[in-house]
Design a protein around this motif. Structure first.
Motif, short mmCIF file in Angstrom:
data_model
loop_
_atom_site.label_atom_id
_atom_site.label_comp_id
_atom_site.label_asym_id
_atom_site.label_seq_id
_atom_site.Cartn_x
_atom_site.Cartn_y
_atom_site.Cartn_z
N SER A 1 0.84 -1.19 0.00
CA SER A 1 0.00 0.00 0.00
C SER A 1 0.88 1.25 0.00
N HIS A 2 0.26 2.41 -0.23
CA HIS A 2 0.97 3.69 -0.19
C HIS A 2 1.58 3.91 1.19
N PRO A 3 2.83 4.43 1.28
CA PRO A 3 3.69 4.94 0.22
C PRO A 3 4.66 3.92 -0.38
N GLY A 4 4.54 2.64 -0.03
CA GLY A 4 5.35 1.62 -0.68
C GLY A 4 6.53 1.16 0.14
N GLY A 5 7.56 0.65 -0.57
CA GLY A 5 8.67 -0.01 0.07
C GLY A 5 9.63 0.91 0.79
N GLY A 6 10.47 0.30 1.61
CA GLY A 6 11.41 1.04 2.44
C GLY A 6 11.00 0.92 3.90
N VAL A 7 11.96 1.05 4.79
CA VAL A 7 11.67 0.93 6.23
C VAL A 7 11.18 2.28 6.72
N MET A 8 9.88 2.55 6.47
CA MET A 8 9.27 3.83 6.82
C MET A 8 8.32 3.72 8.01
N GLY A 9 7.52 2.63 8.03
CA GLY A 9 6.47 2.51 9.03
C GLY A 9 5.21 3.25 8.65
N ALA A 10 5.28 4.07 7.60
CA ALA A 10 4.14 4.90 7.22
C ALA A 10 2.94 4.06 6.80
#
Length: 541
Positions: free
Chosen positions: A518-527
């Motif tokens: 889901s948005h905002p996608g990949g990466g270690v964001m947690g968002a």
């Protein structure tokens, strides 16, 4: 059949996004259970003791984009989260004996780039300033669910007036933010949609600087630096503050799993129940609404809310009976692009790499950040050209980090862990199977590194090789795609996972996506996890 249980919400997958989602739901007073297939938490953000004394971040390896709000809200520092900044942050050795060392120190960048081009040294601060201006506009968009502005047919989804108003407000805020860029707006549009190579070639004349920056645009993606959309990831270079300052990437002390452990501890203190080795078999639906999940051991867990942090393929095509989904939605999910060409090699070393261009003993500043093997932009292009025909790159691109350069808690004294992220290793091979060739390809990667750091082969004490197929098997990511779906323009923002369903919801009442699909996608964001929890709470409680 095992005993059933009931919760307010069940989260499928104990990756960092799933844990974040669960913690926020529990913070709102809900009874939540997280179901993790493996014996360790974190998904790709995990730490495993592969060899005695070596705590290896087996998949994800650096942090910057993780939202500071989540760190504050969940009190992660109190749970032991410590991020160690990497200074300098980038090192590119060259075959001719030269090298480029860069980092947050502007004076260092000026000196290093000047070795290759005084013009580039003058241009680089302006380039960084442009990226920072665009990133400042983009970052708020990551911190909330994406709008669904397209006039989709009512048979696809009926959207109520309250959501339409919220989406209109989001789009208006975006419009005003983009307007604030003024004359930089066309450049911003190109960064968001265009190719990295022409942008970098306009800004800079030295090939080593172009290649160093371009590597960031393709890591984790099966794309060329000349492909539209590749420029977007250049913005990640200046986004995020988890490393202690804007754009500074860091290492999590104790390995990436320490981040996931901190989130899990926070959630458990809020009442989250975490079940390890609890693989989900199916998502149960009745009259168009989710009723719970079934585990592979026969356990039934009832819940009116199921938030899935695994990818859309597993969620909708494996765990659900296809008959419960609208035909058009199911077709769109089936068309998601999971193309991938990444491989991970983790090495335990008796000593750090000693580069021919900068011979050394022990840990030196250039070991702190990312060490790039990819000396020219044409080198990057050739590596992709071979992979697009289903062959691993003859001369692979290597992005390497050595967290032991700043973290003394993850390896025996005097020993080191070298994380080698490899491009391009296509998931779909033309004439071979990854189980048969992965060790030979890893040998090729080590040999390529040895051309720059001859001591490495003799320093290797242990090795783990994770082919794209292994990434799929171990971490449950379709096609080995670490982003849970390619980050192409047609699979971002209002199109992630598919058009009309970008707000974490699905055609099944009570079923949500809360992971990188889901948005905002990949990466270690947690968002993804935080935003999903906000939408769930908006709907139900």
């Amino acid at each position: 059949m095992a005993k059933s249980a009931r919760y307010d919400a069940v989260v499928i997958g104990g990756g960092h996004n799933g844990l974040v989602c669960a913690a926020y739901l529990a913070k709102a007073g809900k009874r939540v259970c997280v179901l993790e297939r493996r014996g360790v938490l974190g998904g790709c953000a995990t730490t495993e003791e592969l060899w005695p004394g070596y705590k290896v971040s087996t998949a994800a390896y650096v942090i910057s984009l993780f939202l500071p709000q989540i760190t504050r809200d969940l009190k992660l520092k109190e749970q032991g989260l410590t991020v160690l900044p990497r200074t300098p942050s980038s090192f590119t050795p060259l075959p001719d004996g030269r090298s480029l060392l860069m980092g947050p120190d502007a004076a260092l960048c000026q000196r290093e780039i000047s070795k290759f081009s005084s013009r580039d040294a003058a241009a680089y601060p302006k380039y960084e300033a442009l990226l920072e201006r665009v990133a400042a506009v983009l970052e708020p968009v990551l911190n909330e669910s994406a709008p669904d502005p397209l006039p989709m047919p009512k048979s696809w989804r009926r959207i109520g007036i309250s959501k339409k108003l919220r989406d209109a407000q989001k789009l208006w805020r975006m419009h005003r933010a983009m307007a604030s860029l003024g004359a930089d707006l066309p450049a911003a549009v190109e960064l968001l949609t265009g190719a990295a190579r022409p942008i970098l070639e306009r800004w800079f004349e030295s090939d080593v600087l172009r290649a160093t920056l371009a590597t960031d645009a393709i890591i984790g993606a099966f794309t060329s630096v000349s492909s539209p959309g590749s420029a977007y990831v250049l913005l990640h270079h200046v986004m995020g503050e988890a490393g202690g300052a804007r754009g500074v990437w860091g290492y999590v002390r104790g390995g990436m799993g320490a981040l996931s452990d901190a989130i899990a501890k926070s959630g458990e203190q809020l009442g989250v129940e975490v079940r390890r080795e609890a693989p989900v078999h199916s998502i149960h639906v009745h009259n168009g609404k989710v009723t719970g999940v079934g585990l592979e051991d026969g356990t039934q867990i009832d819940a009116p809310i199921v938030a899935s942090s695994v990818d859309a393929n597993l969620t909708f095509q494996k765990f659900l009976d296809p008959a419960v989904l609208p035909e058009a939605f199911a077709a769109a999910i089936a068309n998601i692009d999971y193309s991938s060409a990444s491989m991970k090699v983790n090495l335990a070393l008796a000593e750090p790499p000693s580069f021919s261009c900068l011979p050394s003993t022990g840990v030196q500043p250039h070991h702190h950040g990312t060490m790039h093997i990819g000396p020219t932009i044409d080198y990057l292009e050739r590596a992709y050209d071979e992979a697009k025909f289903g062959r691993p790159s003859e001369e692979p691109i290597l992005e390497m980090t050595m967290a032991t350069s700043v973290d003394d808690t993850i390896a025996p004294a005097g020993k080191h862990i070298l994380s080698m992220f490899v491009q391009f290793a296509p998931y779909k091979l033309r004439d071979a199977h990854w189980d048969d060739i992965k060790e030979a390809f890893a040998d090729r990667c080590v040999a390529k590194l040895a051309e720059y750091a001859p001591n490495v082969p003799g320093a290797i004490e242990h090795r783990q090789v994770l082919s794209p197929l292994d990434l799929e098997r171990v971490y449950g990511i379709t096609g080995g795609n670490i982003m849970q779906g390619a980050m192409n323009a047609n699979q971002l923002f209002s199109f992630r996972p598919v058009a009309g369903w970008a707000d974490h919801r699905s055609p099944i009442g009570g079923l949500y996506l809360c992971g990188a699909a889901s948005h905002p996608g990949g990466g270690v964001m947690g968002a993804c996890g935080k935003n999903a929890a906000e939408e769930i709470l908006r709907d139900v409680w």
